[in-house]
Write a protein that holds these residues in place. Structure first.
Motif, PDB file in Angstrom:
ATOM      1  N   LYS A   1       0.835  -1.207   0.000  1.00 44.03           N
ATOM      2  CA  LYS A   1       0.000   0.000   0.000  1.00 44.03           C
ATOM      3  C   LYS A   1       0.867   1.252   0.000  1.00 44.03           C
ATOM      4  O   LYS A   1       0.529   2.253  -0.621  1.00 44.03           O
ATOM      5  CB  LYS A   1      -0.936  -0.008   1.199  1.00 44.03           C
ATOM      6  CG  LYS A   1      -2.068  -0.999   1.067  1.00 44.03           C
ATOM      7  CD  LYS A   1      -3.013  -0.918   2.231  1.00 44.03           C
ATOM      8  CE  LYS A   1      -4.145  -1.914   2.070  1.00 44.03           C
ATOM      9  NZ  LYS A   1      -5.070  -1.895   3.199  1.00 44.03           N
ATOM     10  N   ALA A   2       1.983   1.211   0.696  1.00 47.06           N
ATOM     11  CA  ALA A   2       2.895   2.363   0.721  1.00 47.06           C
ATOM     12  C   ALA A   2       3.459   2.634  -0.666  1.00 47.06           C
ATOM     13  O   ALA A   2       3.609   3.792  -1.078  1.00 47.06           O
ATOM     14  CB  ALA A   2       4.026   2.121   1.714  1.00 47.06           C
ATOM     15  N   ILE A   3       3.753   1.579  -1.424  1.00 50.74           N
ATOM     16  CA  ILE A   3       4.251   1.738  -2.791  1.00 50.74           C
ATOM     17  C   ILE A   3       3.175   2.396  -3.658  1.00 50.74           C
ATOM     18  O   ILE A   3       3.453   3.324  -4.424  1.00 50.74           O
ATOM     19  CB  ILE A   3       4.674   0.377  -3.385  1.00 50.74           C
ATOM     20  CG1 ILE A   3       5.913  -0.144  -2.666  1.00 50.74           C
ATOM     21  CG2 ILE A   3       4.938   0.492  -4.884  1.00 50.74           C
ATOM     22  CD1 ILE A   3       6.296  -1.569  -3.043  1.00 50.74           C
TER      23      ILE A   3
ATOM     24  N   ILE B   1       5.214  -5.477  -9.304  1.00 48.30           N
ATOM     25  CA  ILE B   1       5.825  -5.446  -7.976  1.00 48.30           C
ATOM     26  C   ILE B   1       6.540  -6.769  -7.742  1.00 48.30           C
ATOM     27  O   ILE B   1       5.963  -7.838  -7.902  1.00 48.30           O
ATOM     28  CB  ILE B   1       4.762  -5.175  -6.899  1.00 48.30           C
ATOM     29  CG1 ILE B   1       4.157  -3.788  -7.111  1.00 48.30           C
ATOM     30  CG2 ILE B   1       5.370  -5.308  -5.504  1.00 48.30           C
ATOM     31  CD1 ILE B   1       2.998  -3.465  -6.225  1.00 48.30           C
ATOM     32  N   GLN B   2       7.800  -6.683  -7.370  1.00 41.82           N
ATOM     33  CA  GLN B   2       8.611  -7.865  -7.100  1.00 41.82           C
ATOM     34  C   GLN B   2       9.053  -7.835  -5.648  1.00 41.82           C
ATOM     35  O   GLN B   2       9.196  -6.768  -5.059  1.00 41.82           O
ATOM     36  CB  GLN B   2       9.844  -7.881  -8.012  1.00 41.82           C
ATOM     37  CG  GLN B   2       9.489  -7.868  -9.468  1.00 41.82           C
ATOM     38  CD  GLN B   2      10.726  -7.732 -10.343  1.00 41.82           C
ATOM     39  OE1 GLN B   2      11.851  -7.778  -9.879  1.00 41.82           O
ATOM     40  NE2 GLN B   2      10.502  -7.553 -11.629  1.00 41.82           N
ATOM     41  N   TYR B   3       9.259  -9.016  -5.091  1.00 38.37           N
ATOM     42  CA  TYR B   3       9.749  -9.069  -3.713  1.00 38.37           C
ATOM     43  C   TYR B   3      10.818 -10.143  -3.584  1.00 38.37           C
ATOM     44  O   TYR B   3      10.893 -11.071  -4.367  1.00 38.37           O
ATOM     45  CB  TYR B   3       8.614  -9.299  -2.715  1.00 38.37           C
ATOM     46  CG  TYR B   3       8.026 -10.689  -2.753  1.00 38.37           C
ATOM     47  CD1 TYR B   3       8.489 -11.678  -1.895  1.00 38.37           C
ATOM     48  CD2 TYR B   3       7.017 -11.012  -3.647  1.00 38.37           C
ATOM     49  CE1 TYR B   3       7.962 -12.959  -1.930  1.00 38.37           C
ATOM     50  CE2 TYR B   3       6.484 -12.277  -3.695  1.00 38.37           C
ATOM     51  CZ  TYR B   3       6.961 -13.245  -2.835  1.00 38.37           C
ATOM     52  OH  TYR B   3       6.445 -14.514  -2.880  1.00 38.37           O
ATOM     53  N   LYS B   4      11.638  -9.935  -2.569  1.00 31.64           N
ATOM     54  CA  LYS B   4      12.717 -10.885  -2.294  1.00 31.64           C
ATOM     55  C   LYS B   4      12.748 -11.141  -0.796  1.00 31.64           C
ATOM     56  O   LYS B   4      12.724 -10.208   0.002  1.00 31.64           O
ATOM     57  CB  LYS B   4      14.050 -10.293  -2.763  1.00 31.64           C
ATOM     58  CG  LYS B   4      15.236 -11.181  -2.518  1.00 31.64           C
ATOM     59  CD  LYS B   4      16.507 -10.498  -3.032  1.00 31.64           C
ATOM     60  CE  LYS B   4      17.704 -11.379  -2.762  1.00 31.64           C
ATOM     61  NZ  LYS B   4      18.957 -10.728  -3.186  1.00 31.64           N
TER      62      LYS B   4
ATOM     63  N   ARG C   1      12.139  -7.477   0.728  1.00 32.36           N
ATOM     64  CA  ARG C   1      12.382  -6.242  -0.017  1.00 32.36           C
ATOM     65  C   ARG C   1      11.421  -6.220  -1.195  1.00 32.36           C
ATOM     66  O   ARG C   1      11.362  -7.153  -1.985  1.00 32.36           O
ATOM     67  CB  ARG C   1      13.815  -6.170  -0.524  1.00 32.36           C
ATOM     68  CG  ARG C   1      14.057  -4.921  -1.389  1.00 32.36           C
ATOM     69  CD  ARG C   1      15.494  -4.781  -1.843  1.00 32.36           C
ATOM     70  NE  ARG C   1      16.310  -4.524  -0.664  1.00 32.36           N
ATOM     71  CZ  ARG C   1      17.433  -5.190  -0.388  1.00 32.36           C
ATOM     72  NH1 ARG C   1      17.852  -6.157  -1.178  1.00 32.36           N
ATOM     73  NH2 ARG C   1      18.134  -4.904   0.696  1.00 32.36           N
ATOM     74  N   PHE C   2      10.648  -5.136  -1.298  1.00 32.40           N
ATOM     75  CA  PHE C   2       9.708  -4.953  -2.395  1.00 32.40           C
ATOM     76  C   PHE C   2      10.266  -3.933  -3.367  1.00 32.40           C
ATOM     77  O   PHE C   2      10.799  -2.909  -2.966  1.00 32.40           O
ATOM     78  CB  PHE C   2       8.349  -4.462  -1.865  1.00 32.40           C
ATOM     79  CG  PHE C   2       7.613  -5.508  -1.093  1.00 32.40           C
ATOM     80  CD1 PHE C   2       6.747  -6.373  -1.744  1.00 32.40           C
ATOM     81  CD2 PHE C   2       7.783  -5.630   0.278  1.00 32.40           C
ATOM     82  CE1 PHE C   2       6.061  -7.342  -1.029  1.00 32.40           C
ATOM     83  CE2 PHE C   2       7.107  -6.603   0.994  1.00 32.40           C
ATOM     84  CZ  PHE C   2       6.244  -7.460   0.344  1.00 32.40           C
TER      85      PHE C   2
END
Length: 196
Positions: free
Chosen positions: A3-5, A155-158, A172-173
Motif C-alpha cells: 500500500k505504501a508503494i 511489484i517484485q519481492y525478495k 524487499r519490495f
C-alpha cells in the motif's frame, strides 16, 4: 508495504520531481511547468476565485485535444458536488463508465477522479483554501501514460531472512515503473482555485 508503494506512486503522479529525487518521475506539476517554459499555455489561473462551472469550462477549453479525465482532491470534489446541488443538476452529472460498475461524477461528459495528493493550501491571512484541478488525456501515444518496465514490470519481492531482533521475516519490495506525458497538449490545470 505494498500500500505504501501505491501511495508513493499516486503522489509522484502529481508532485514527482526528478531533480529533488532521482528515483521518482516528473509528475503533472513538473510536466505542466516544462510545457509552459516552452511557451505553451497549459493552465488557467483562477487567482483565488471560487470553483465554478465557468472555470471548469475554461479548463476544458484549454484542452484542444479533449480530455479523458478531470483530477481533483476530495475537497474540490465536494465543492463541485455542492455547486451541482445549488443548480439542481446532481443526477445529470453522473456518468456510467464501462468497467467501473457504478456511475461516476463528471463534468461536460468527462469523468472526475480523485487524488488526495493534490495539495490544498490555506492562506494564513484570509483563511481561503486553494488547490489545483487537472485535466488529462490518458493515452499511450498522445497522452498521460505509465511506462512498461519489461522483464522487471510489476511489484517484485525478495525474501531477506528472519529479523534478528524480533519474531518477523524481512522482505524487499521493488516496483520499476515510469510515468510520462507524451504530448504537452494532453494536460492542463486550473491553479489557485478557491474551494473553501
Amino acid at each position: 508495504e505494498i500500500k505504501a508503494i501505491a501511495r508513493a506512486y499516486k503522489q509522484s503522479i502529481i508532485l514527482g520531481d526528478e531533480t529533488s529525487n532521482p528515483l521518482t518521475v516528473n509528475g503533472l506539476n513538473k510536466q505542466i511547468e516544462r510545457a509552459e517554459r516552452e511557451g505553451l499555455q497549459r493552465t488557467v489561473d483562477a487567482a483565488g476565485q471560487r470553483l465554478s462551472l465557468k472555470l471548469l469550462d475554461e479548463l476544458l477549453s484549454l484542452m484542444k485535444m479533449g480530455a479523458d479525465v478531470i483530477v481533483m482532491n476530495t475537497k474540490a470534489y465536494n465543492e463541485y458536488k455542492e455547486i451541482l446541488r445549488q443548480v439542481g443538476h446532481s443526477d445529470s452529472a453522473l456518468l456510467q463508465m464501462k468497467n467501473l460498475g457504478r456511475p461516476v461524477l463528471g463534468f461536460d461528459g468527462v469523468p472526475i477522479i480523485k487524488n488526495d495528493y493534490i495539495p490544498v493550501e490555506r492562506n494564513t491571512i484570509t483563511g481561503d483554501i486553494t488547490t489545483t484541478i487537472y485535466a488529462c488525456i490518458l493515452d499511450e501515444t498522445e497522452g498521460v501514460t505509465g511506462l512498461y518496465a519489461g522483464d522487471n514490470a510489476g511489484i517484485q519481492y525478495k525474501y531477506l531472512g528472519e529479523a534478528q531482533d524480533k519474531d518477523a521475516a524481512r522482505y524487499r519490495f521493488k516496483w520499476y515503473c515510469g510515468f510520462t506525458v507524451m504530448n504537452p497538449y494532453a494536460i492542463g490545470a486550473i491553479k489557485n482555485v478557491k474551494i473553501g
